[in-house]
Design a protein around this motif. Structure first.
Motif: not given
Length: 307
Positions: A38, A76, A106, A108-110, A124, A176
């Protein structure tokens, strides 16, 4: 059971901070050191001194550790084209002497995408499927041959498919909670299926879904490792546990309900339940990376009872 240390450096850490945790992980006998991938802190933290890139970090750790496995949980698909990621992972595998694993998801943290100008498509999952196919296709192409791929999201033309990893097959982690598409991807491409922060009651059924997906394509479900990632916060008594819970901003009761938390006997009992549900490998999410005594306590008081 295998035990791996899993960290979240985007919350605020330098490379040297991460190195200290990785080398402690190795010294204490844990199986692997993994990190999130991240670029921005989550929650109320300021993230200082700023993010570190996952694969740059792992390249450094590859040269400064000797035994432990190294990987991401998870990278990601939005961050890197699959051809570039295949090169990065292969290079770090070479640098480590064949100790790298790739977790891929995929994303997730926009907000972190907005903050650093990274495109964040609404859909995605197709990107993930194509990235898994491209990366494994590049690695599996014999030296001297070329690789081509034409998909909806990526096109590769006449690729030399180099460099090759040291490992004949770099472990690929897919995870997931999806009931259909994710198990199918794991069955096709993964060496490990991971449940991140699952509800305990759902674990056995989720694993059964992956086994069924394997059987549907005539793959032996036993070829996969079945793992789970859970926050770990513990102490030798209630005072020590409560102090560590406060340090990571979590309530003791909530941690006991959703994580590996409490005294050594409580954590061992929870791990026993996980093992009965089919969990073979546990990623211990460590949120306070500066509390190296916590790692020592887990290694001495918890891990030996489950190995």
């Amino acid at each position: 059971m295998k035990f791996r240390i899993f960290t979240e450096p985007q919350q605020g850490a330098t490379y040297d901070d991460i190195l200290a945790v990785a080398q402690t992980t190795e010294r204490l006998g844990f199986d692997a050191f993994f990190r999130s991938d991240h670029y921005q802190a989550m929650g109320d933290g300021d993230g200082l001194p700023g993010p570190t890139d996952a694969w740059t970090t792992l390249a450094g750790l590859a040269r400064e550790t000797k035994r432990i496995r190294l990987g991401t949980l998870v990278s990601s698909v939005t961050y890197r084209p699959p051809g570039i990621l295949a090169i990065q992972v292969a290079q770090v595998d070479q640098m480590s002497g064949g100790r790298v694993e790739l977790g891929l998801g995929t994303g997730w943290f926009e907000q972190e995408h907005l903050a650093y100008g990274i495109p964040f498509p609404a859909k995605r999952f197709g990107m993930l499927e194509e990235q898994l196919e491209v990366i494994t296709g590049l690695w599996n192409t014999p030296a001297g041959q070329r690789y081509d791929f034409a998909g909806e999201h990526y096109t590769l033309v006449d690729s030399p498919a180099l460099p090759k990893p040291v490992q004949a097959r770099v472990p690929v982690i897919v995870g997931g909670g999806g009931a259909k598409r994710t198990p199918k991807l794991a069955a096709r491409f993964a060496t490990e299926f991971n449940l991140p922060f699952p509800d305990f009651a759902d674990i056995a059924a989720k694993f059964d879904g992956v086994r069924a997906a394997c059987e549907a394509i005539d793959r032996d479900p036993a070829e996969l490792t079945y793992s789970a990632a859970l926050i770990a916060v513990g102490g030798h008594d209630e005072t020590a546990f409560t102090r560590r819970a406060a340090a990571v901003g979590r309530e003791p009761a909530e941690l006991r309900e959703h994580g590996l938390a409490g005294t050594a006997s409580e954590i061992v009992d929870r791990l026993g339940t996980l093992r009965d549900s089919g969990v073979e490998c546990v990623y211990l999410q460590i949120m306070d990376i500066y509390d190296l005594d916590h790692l020592s306590w887990l290694a001495a008081e918890v891990v030996p009872q489950l190995r």
